[in-house]
Design an enzyme around this catalytic site. Structure first.
Site, PDB file in Angstrom:
ATOM      1  N   LYS A  13       4.685 -61.827  71.603  1.00  0.00           N
ATOM      2  CA  LYS A  13       5.748 -62.295  70.705  1.00  0.00           C
ATOM      3  C   LYS A  13       5.224 -63.372  69.753  1.00  0.00           C
ATOM      4  CE  LYS A  13       8.705 -63.535  73.959  1.00  0.00           C
ATOM      5  NZ  LYS A  13       7.989 -63.212  75.208  1.00  0.00           N
ATOM      6  N   ARG A  88      17.176 -65.084  76.136  1.00  0.00           N
ATOM      7  CA  ARG A  88      16.546 -64.489  77.316  1.00  0.00           C
ATOM      8  C   ARG A  88      17.572 -64.088  78.359  1.00  0.00           C
ATOM      9  NH1 ARG A  88      11.186 -67.364  76.669  1.00  0.00           N
ATOM     10  NH2 ARG A  88       9.782 -66.591  78.255  1.00  0.00           N
ATOM     11  N   ARG A 123      -5.321 -65.606  78.793  1.00  0.00           N
ATOM     12  CA  ARG A 123      -4.697 -66.425  77.742  1.00  0.00           C
ATOM     13  C   ARG A 123      -5.109 -67.893  77.874  1.00  0.00           C
ATOM     14  NH1 ARG A 123       1.621 -66.149  76.244  1.00  0.00           N
ATOM     15  NH2 ARG A 123       2.026 -67.130  78.258  1.00  0.00           N
ATOM     16  N   ARG A 156      -2.249 -72.207  80.745  1.00  0.00           N
ATOM     17  CA  ARG A 156      -0.890 -72.666  81.022  1.00  0.00           C
ATOM     18  C   ARG A 156      -0.623 -72.573  82.513  1.00  0.00           C
ATOM     19  NH1 ARG A 156       3.249 -69.808  76.936  1.00  0.00           N
ATOM     20  NH2 ARG A 156       4.452 -69.707  78.851  1.00  0.00           N
ATOM     21  N   ARG A 167       7.574 -64.440  86.768  1.00  0.00           N
ATOM     22  CA  ARG A 167       8.119 -64.398  85.404  1.00  0.00           C
ATOM     23  C   ARG A 167       8.467 -62.972  84.998  1.00  0.00           C
ATOM     24  NH1 ARG A 167       3.577 -67.064  82.188  1.00  0.00           N
ATOM     25  NH2 ARG A 167       4.917 -66.960  80.368  1.00  0.00           N
TER      26      ARG A 167
HETATM   27  P1  AMP Z   1       7.566 -68.928  76.899  1.00  0.00           P
HETATM   28  O1  AMP Z   1       6.487 -69.751  76.294  1.00  0.00           O
HETATM   29  O2  AMP Z   1       8.488 -68.320  75.885  1.00  0.00           O
HETATM   30  O3  AMP Z   1       7.017 -67.895  77.863  1.00  0.00           O
HETATM   31  O4  AMP Z   1       8.478 -69.924  77.769  1.00  0.00           O
HETATM   32  C1  AMP Z   1       7.935 -70.686  78.822  1.00  0.00           C
HETATM   33  C2  AMP Z   1       9.034 -71.081  79.808  1.00  0.00           C
HETATM   34  O5  AMP Z   1      10.020 -71.864  79.121  1.00  0.00           O
HETATM   35  C3  AMP Z   1       9.802 -69.929  80.420  1.00  0.00           C
HETATM   36  O6  AMP Z   1       9.140 -69.360  81.547  1.00  0.00           O
HETATM   37  C4  AMP Z   1      11.107 -70.622  80.800  1.00  0.00           C
HETATM   38  O7  AMP Z   1      10.953 -71.420  81.959  1.00  0.00           O
HETATM   39  C5  AMP Z   1      11.319 -71.550  79.608  1.00  0.00           C
HETATM   40  N1  AMP Z   1      12.077 -70.887  78.534  1.00  0.00           N
HETATM   41  C6  AMP Z   1      11.649 -70.580  77.272  1.00  0.00           C
HETATM   42  N2  AMP Z   1      12.611 -69.979  76.555  1.00  0.00           N
HETATM   43  C7  AMP Z   1      13.684 -69.897  77.393  1.00  0.00           C
HETATM   44  C8  AMP Z   1      14.995 -69.363  77.257  1.00  0.00           C
HETATM   45  N3  AMP Z   1      15.413 -68.775  76.116  1.00  0.00           N
HETATM   46  N4  AMP Z   1      15.842 -69.443  78.323  1.00  0.00           N
HETATM   47  C9  AMP Z   1      15.471 -70.051  79.474  1.00  0.00           C
HETATM   48  N5  AMP Z   1      14.244 -70.558  79.678  1.00  0.00           N
HETATM   49  C10 AMP Z   1      13.350 -70.494  78.647  1.00  0.00           C
END
Ligand code: AMP
Length: 216
Positions: A13, A88, A123, A156, A167
């Site tokens: 993404k 999400r 990553r 990360r 996840r």
């Molecule tokens: P990402 O970098 O988008 O994979 O987000 C990392 C983490 O941030 C996720 O695993 C969630 O814990 C939190 N997170 C990011 N976006 C959301 C969302 N829209 N709703 C809930 N948690 C989020």
């Protein structure tokens, strides 16, 4: 134009958001990056989000909805934006609709779980600006150093293998229903992730063209 990028963690993404951002000249709003920034700064928002993020769970809906609401009110979002990693959950999608936000297109990046696991293990992200790299597919010019800002690249915490499985489970259970939400509104465009990033980008740009075919 207001665009949502949907897809599992590691589906690409962020990379595709960069492509669309250059193409349409609109900002990307990544809730993951906003939350990581808050954690880094030790703000109240970060303190609330950290444990959930580290363990691969979703942060509560009201917290992320607040983040997005504040961000899209800023001047640079006037011509549109790309939402990367939001919504999400169906509750988040409903909240966006309740704010009066009219989404033009939802691009769903489809990548099999096994490919995701392979990708996330390679990553690396910049601890400074958050730029994302991959040891095989998108290596930095100098090993361990960010091309953009020169800071160190790190793994990360939530990219550890055990957390990645959690996840993915969260994604299938809580985020996949968001596809049906937008399909029912004629806004969902499915793009199959390709081996080569540029091939995926070409499909994404095609989906953005007017008259692209959406899922019913
Ligand atoms: P990402 O970098 O988008 O994979 O987000 C990392 C983490 O941030 C996720 O695993 C969630 O814990 C939190 N997170 C990011 N976006 C959301 C969302 N829209 N709703 C809930 N948690 C989020």
């Amino acid at each position: 134009m207001k665009i949502i990028l949907l897809g599992a963690p590691g589906a690409g993404k962020g990379t595709q958001a960069e492509v669309i951002c250059k193409h349409l000249n609109i900002p990307t709003i990544s809730t993951g990056n906003c939350l990581r920034e808050a954690v880094k700064n030790g703000s109240p928002l970060g303190l609330r989000a950290k444990a959930d993020m580290d363990s691969g769970r979703l942060v509560p809906d009201d917290v992320v909805i607040g983040v997005v609401k504040d961000r899209i009110a800023k001047d640079d979002c006037a011509k549109g934006y790309i939402l990367d990693g939001f919504p999400r959950t169906v509750a988040q999608a409903e909240a966006l609709e309740a704010m009066g936000v009219e989404i033009d297109k939802v691009i769903d990046l489809e990548v099999p779980d096994e490919t995701i696991k392979r990708r996330l293990s390679g990553r690396r992200v910049c601890e400074g600006c958050g730029a994302s790299y991959h040891l095989d597919f998108k290596p930095p010019k100098q090993e361990g150093v960010c091309d953009a800002c020169g800071r160190a690249l790190i793994i990360r915490r939530d990219d550890e293998p055990a957390t990645v499985q959690d996840r993915l489970d969260v994604y299938h259970r809580q985020t996949e229903p968001v596809k049906a939400f937008y399909a029912a509104r004629g806004k969902l465009y499915r793009v199959e992730g390709q081996e080569q990033v540029e091939d995926t980008s070409a499909l994404v740009l095609k989906a953005l063209e007017a008259g692209g075919i959406s899922e019913e």
